[in-house]
Design a protein around this motif. Sequence first.
Motif, PDB file in Angstrom:
ATOM      1  N   UNK A 165       8.570 -19.692   1.323  1.00  0.00           N
ATOM      2  CA  UNK A 165       8.002 -20.892   0.698  1.00  0.00           C
ATOM      3  C   UNK A 165       6.494 -20.852   0.834  1.00  0.00           C
ATOM      4  N   UNK A 166       5.813 -21.353  -0.191  1.00  0.00           N
ATOM      5  CA  UNK A 166       4.354 -21.457  -0.182  1.00  0.00           C
ATOM      6  C   UNK A 166       4.016 -22.939  -0.285  1.00  0.00           C
ATOM      7  N   UNK A 167       3.339 -23.496   0.725  1.00  0.00           N
ATOM      8  CA  UNK A 167       3.015 -24.920   0.679  1.00  0.00           C
ATOM      9  C   UNK A 167       2.093 -25.240  -0.493  1.00  0.00           C
ATOM     10  N   UNK A 168       2.285 -26.401  -1.048  1.00  0.00           N
ATOM     11  CA  UNK A 168       1.447 -26.857  -2.147  1.00  0.00           C
ATOM     12  C   UNK A 168       0.068 -27.245  -1.627  1.00  0.00           C
ATOM     13  N   UNK A 169      -0.961 -26.872  -2.354  1.00  0.00           N
ATOM     14  CA  UNK A 169      -2.328 -27.245  -1.973  1.00  0.00           C
ATOM     15  C   UNK A 169      -2.577 -28.735  -2.206  1.00  0.00           C
ATOM     16  N   UNK A 194       0.818  -1.202   0.000  1.00  0.00           N
ATOM     17  CA  UNK A 194       0.000   0.000   0.000  1.00  0.00           C
ATOM     18  C   UNK A 194       0.861   1.266   0.000  1.00  0.00           C
ATOM     19  N   UNK A 195       2.019   1.229   0.650  1.00  0.00           N
ATOM     20  CA  UNK A 195       2.876   2.413   0.688  1.00  0.00           C
ATOM     21  C   UNK A 195       3.783   2.523  -0.537  1.00  0.00           C
ATOM     22  N   UNK A 196       3.736   1.529  -1.448  1.00  0.00           N
ATOM     23  CA  UNK A 196       4.516   1.580  -2.680  1.00  0.00           C
ATOM     24  C   UNK A 196       5.988   1.275  -2.509  1.00  0.00           C
ATOM     25  N   UNK A 197       6.388   0.748  -1.366  1.00  0.00           N
ATOM     26  CA  UNK A 197       7.802   0.473  -1.117  1.00  0.00           C
ATOM     27  C   UNK A 197       8.208  -0.965  -1.447  1.00  0.00           C
ATOM     28  N   UNK A 198       7.259  -1.885  -1.474  1.00  0.00           N
ATOM     29  CA  UNK A 198       7.592  -3.288  -1.670  1.00  0.00           C
ATOM     30  C   UNK A 198       6.762  -3.912  -2.790  1.00  0.00           C
ATOM     31  N   UNK A 199       7.343  -4.953  -3.365  1.00  0.00           N
ATOM     32  CA  UNK A 199       6.687  -5.687  -4.436  1.00  0.00           C
ATOM     33  C   UNK A 199       6.802  -7.170  -4.099  1.00  0.00           C
ATOM     34  N   UNK A 200       5.697  -7.890  -4.184  1.00  0.00           N
ATOM     35  CA  UNK A 200       5.684  -9.338  -3.975  1.00  0.00           C
ATOM     36  C   UNK A 200       5.559 -10.013  -5.338  1.00  0.00           C
ATOM     37  N   UNK A 201       6.494 -10.911  -5.629  1.00  0.00           N
ATOM     38  CA  UNK A 201       6.496 -11.622  -6.905  1.00  0.00           C
ATOM     39  C   UNK A 201       6.299 -13.110  -6.626  1.00  0.00           C
ATOM     40  N   UNK A 202       5.164 -13.682  -7.054  1.00  0.00           N
ATOM     41  CA  UNK A 202       4.918 -15.099  -6.804  1.00  0.00           C
ATOM     42  C   UNK A 202       5.644 -15.997  -7.792  1.00  0.00           C
ATOM     43  N   UNK A 203       5.994 -17.173  -7.336  1.00  0.00           N
ATOM     44  CA  UNK A 203       6.492 -18.248  -8.194  1.00  0.00           C
ATOM     45  C   UNK A 203       5.612 -19.443  -7.854  1.00  0.00           C
TER      46      UNK A 203
END
Length: 79
Positions: free
Chosen positions: A72-76, A44-53
């Motif tokens: 890490x993002x657990x697999x569904x 929201x503050x424009x300072x960070x970017x999240x890039x998913x893989x």
Amino acid sequence: MVVPGDKGEEATVIRWDVAARRKLSSHSFPSGKLIARMPACFSQDGRRMAVPDWDSVTIYDIVNGTRETTMAVPSKSGI
């Protein structure tokens, strides 16, 4: 604004002050292929970017042009 690189190996993130009509910063990040497949999200503050893989999310500080962390993002599917 996110601009993919020519070979898709990196992308340039350009921060703008829209009201003042001026560029605040511009940095290249090594996630161009990912940004082309999966859209990046901005804080929201424009300072960070999240890039998913497929199995992680990387957070970048787009003001300084640095990678902050990768989570890490657990697999569904449980595989």
